[in-house]
Scaffold this motif. Structure first.
Motif, mmCIF file in Angstrom:
data_model
loop_
_atom_site.group_PDB
_atom_site.id
_atom_site.type_symbol
_atom_site.label_atom_id
_atom_site.label_comp_id
_atom_site.label_asym_id
_atom_site.label_seq_id
_atom_site.Cartn_x
_atom_site.Cartn_y
_atom_site.Cartn_z
ATOM 1 N N VAL A 1 -32.313 11.283 16.949
ATOM 2 C CA VAL A 1 -31.804 11.759 18.232
ATOM 3 C C VAL A 1 -31.306 10.564 19.036
ATOM 4 N N THR A 2 -30.080 10.653 19.550
ATOM 5 C CA THR A 2 -29.494 9.575 20.340
ATOM 6 C C THR A 2 -28.843 10.160 21.594
ATOM 7 N N ARG A 3 -28.450 9.268 22.492
ATOM 8 C CA ARG A 3 -27.822 9.701 23.745
ATOM 9 C C ARG A 3 -26.305 9.682 23.689
ATOM 10 N N SER A 4 -25.734 9.129 22.617
ATOM 11 C CA SER A 4 -24.272 9.093 22.510
ATOM 12 C C SER A 4 -23.856 9.315 21.070
ATOM 13 N N GLU A 5 -22.620 9.764 20.891
ATOM 14 C CA GLU A 5 -22.103 9.978 19.545
ATOM 15 C C GLU A 5 -21.965 8.656 18.802
ATOM 16 N N GLY A 6 -21.575 7.608 19.520
ATOM 17 C CA GLY A 6 -21.459 6.294 18.883
ATOM 18 C C GLY A 6 -22.795 5.806 18.364
ATOM 19 N N ALA A 7 -23.844 6.011 19.149
ATOM 20 C CA ALA A 7 -25.173 5.611 18.703
ATOM 21 C C ALA A 7 -25.608 6.417 17.491
ATOM 22 N N ALA A 8 -25.214 7.684 17.442
ATOM 23 C CA ALA A 8 -25.560 8.522 16.297
ATOM 24 C C ALA A 8 -24.874 8.012 15.028
ATOM 25 N N ARG A 9 -23.607 7.610 15.151
ATOM 26 C CA ARG A 9 -22.892 7.097 13.981
ATOM 27 C C ARG A 9 -23.513 5.787 13.509
ATOM 28 N N TRP A 10 -23.886 4.951 14.464
ATOM 29 C CA TRP A 10 -24.558 3.701 14.094
ATOM 30 C C TRP A 10 -25.894 3.998 13.404
ATOM 31 N N ALA A 11 -26.637 4.968 13.940
ATOM 32 C CA ALA A 11 -27.946 5.294 13.387
ATOM 33 C C ALA A 11 -27.827 5.823 11.956
ATOM 34 N N ARG A 12 -26.793 6.631 11.698
ATOM 35 C CA ARG A 12 -26.604 7.135 10.332
ATOM 36 C C ARG A 12 -26.326 5.995 9.363
ATOM 37 N N ALA A 13 -25.476 5.057 9.769
ATOM 38 C CA ALA A 13 -25.177 3.914 8.903
ATOM 39 C C ALA A 13 -26.400 3.046 8.695
ATOM 40 N N ARG A 14 -27.158 2.850 9.764
ATOM 41 C CA ARG A 14 -28.387 2.059 9.672
ATOM 42 C C ARG A 14 -29.390 2.718 8.736
ATOM 43 N N LEU A 15 -29.543 4.028 8.856
ATOM 44 C CA LEU A 15 -30.456 4.759 7.985
ATOM 45 C C LEU A 15 -30.020 4.649 6.530
ATOM 46 N N ALA A 16 -28.742 4.809 6.272
ATOM 47 C CA ALA A 16 -28.245 4.710 4.896
ATOM 48 C C ALA A 16 -28.543 3.338 4.308
ATOM 49 N N GLY A 17 -28.408 2.282 5.124
ATOM 50 C CA GLY A 17 -28.699 0.944 4.648
ATOM 51 C C GLY A 17 -30.167 0.739 4.349
ATOM 52 N N LEU A 18 -31.032 1.233 5.216
ATOM 53 C CA LEU A 18 -32.476 1.106 5.006
ATOM 54 C C LEU A 18 -32.917 1.851 3.748
ATOM 55 N N LEU A 19 -32.352 3.020 3.538
ATOM 56 C CA LEU A 19 -32.698 3.787 2.344
ATOM 57 C C LEU A 19 -32.216 3.088 1.079
ATOM 58 N N ALA A 20 -31.018 2.535 1.132
ATOM 59 C CA ALA A 20 -30.460 1.858 -0.039
ATOM 60 C C ALA A 20 -31.339 0.691 -0.474
ATOM 61 N N GLU A 21 -31.945 -0.001 0.495
ATOM 62 C CA GLU A 21 -32.833 -1.109 0.175
ATOM 63 C C GLU A 21 -34.038 -0.662 -0.648
ATOM 64 N N ARG A 22 -34.364 0.629 -0.587
ATOM 65 C CA ARG A 22 -35.521 1.162 -1.303
ATOM 66 C C ARG A 22 -35.094 2.070 -2.465
ATOM 67 N N GLY A 23 -33.830 1.953 -2.862
ATOM 68 C CA GLY A 23 -33.355 2.736 -3.991
ATOM 69 C C GLY A 23 -33.122 4.191 -3.665
ATOM 70 N N LEU A 24 -32.894 4.503 -2.398
ATOM 71 C CA LEU A 24 -32.699 5.881 -1.961
ATOM 72 C C LEU A 24 -31.309 6.042 -1.366
ATOM 73 N N ARG A 25 -30.872 7.284 -1.230
ATOM 74 C CA ARG A 25 -29.563 7.530 -0.620
ATOM 75 C C ARG A 25 -29.586 8.861 0.130
ATOM 76 N N LEU A 26 -28.715 8.963 1.111
ATOM 77 C CA LEU A 26 -28.568 10.204 1.849
ATOM 78 C C LEU A 26 -27.872 11.259 0.996
ATOM 79 N N ASN A 27 -28.296 12.495 1.159
ATOM 80 C CA ASN A 27 -27.576 13.614 0.584
ATOM 81 C C ASN A 27 -26.451 13.956 1.550
ATOM 82 N N LEU A 28 -25.257 13.508 1.242
ATOM 83 C CA LEU A 28 -24.140 13.651 2.179
ATOM 84 C C LEU A 28 -23.764 15.110 2.435
ATOM 85 N N ASP A 29 -24.033 15.983 1.468
ATOM 86 C CA ASP A 29 -23.731 17.400 1.660
ATOM 87 C C ASP A 29 -24.650 18.039 2.693
#
Length: 291
Positions: free
Chosen positions: A235-263
């Protein structure tokens, strides 16, 4: 801020972690959980009813096998069940004795590890529920949250890396005998060193532990996390922060061999509405979603 100290090797009146797990009280508690969950026999064909006929003898023999180094978990009984979305989920169910021992282990480790885990996770934890997760999301709406990253992790249980999981668990619970049990169970889950079994009593605790560093890294003053197993919202207060958060989450998951289900991952607003954990959120309300 300093990292929390690992739990002590000695617990409950000075007993080692493994001795606490193997105590008659813990094994009986593990048995009660297995019995309450019902379920069928494992690969050996031993049913709950058969195990209960000589319960005390079976529990004592189980503890003695572990202490003597003779314990070997059975291969899992694997089968698929249908999911609500039309797909299938592969379950891996241990034998009754293995389920009892895993349940006792999960109970002891949960007492040690739960206080160290992120407040943002709600699945598989005592005193927490779907309703608590829903209430937390609404709290963040009143905090000023407008945008949401509604995210899902692709094949989460099948992607957990054993080596990383064992290293992180052993740093928190430095009990070699307990770690040997967990390692043996993981080897029955997968011979490739990746994946934990859905259907095994120890798996929910391990699943939460593996994602805990991600929880703590993404949750901040600008990004509020609510996670239930492998489903989560940011949950974020702006759309820009949400886009940043999604990219940040994808990076953190990738470090652990995980990925987002884009669908199943999207950026939406509370005004437009979204569904999560069987509830539909819109504006400042959350109502049970229609089937």
């Amino acid at each position: 801020m300093d990292a929390p100290l690992p739990p002590r090797l000695m617990i409950s009146g000075g007993r080692l972690v493994i001795e606490e797990i193997l105590s008659p009280e813990r094994l009986r508690e593990g048995w009660r959980r297995v019995r309450a969950n019902k379920g069928g026999p494992g690969r050996d064909g031993v049913s709950l009813a058969a195990f209960s006929l000589r319960l005390e003898r079976n529990l004592a023999r189980l503890a003695e096998c572990v202490r003597a180094g003779r314990y070997r978990p059975q291969p899992l009984k694997r089968f698929a069940i249908k999911k609500r979305d039309g797909g299938t989920r592969l379950l891996g169910v241990p034998g009754v004795a293995d389920r009892v021992l895993q349940s006792a282990t999960a109970l002891v480790l949960d007492e040690l590890l739960d206080p160290l885990m992120s407040d943002a996770s709600f699945a598989y934890r005592r005193g927490r529920s779907v309703e608590h997760a829903v209430a937390r999301i609404l709290t963040y709406r009143y905090w000023g949250g407008v945008w949401v990253v509604d995210a899902d992790i692709a094949d989460y249980f099948g992607s957990v890396q054993h080596g990383r999981l064992l290293a992180e668990l052993s740093a928190l619970v430095p009990c070699p005998a307990t770690m040997a049990l967990v390692e043996a169970w993981l080897s029955t889950f997968s011979d490739s060193g990746v994946g934990i079994a859905q259907g095994a009593p120890i798996s929910p605790l391990l699943a939460n532990l593996y994602l805990d560093p991600v929880d703590k890294a993404i949750h901040s003053r600008k990004v509020r996390l609510v996670r239930y197993a492998d489903d989560l919202v940011l949950v974020t207060r702006s759309e820009g922060a949400a886009r940043w958060a999604r990219a940040r989450l994808a990076g953190l998951l990738a470090e652990r061999g995980l990925r987002l289900n884009l669908d199943k991952t999207s950026i939406v607003s509370f005004a437009d509405g979204f569904s999560f954990l069987g509830y539909h959120f819109k504006g400042t309300m959350a109502l049970p979603a229609k089937r």
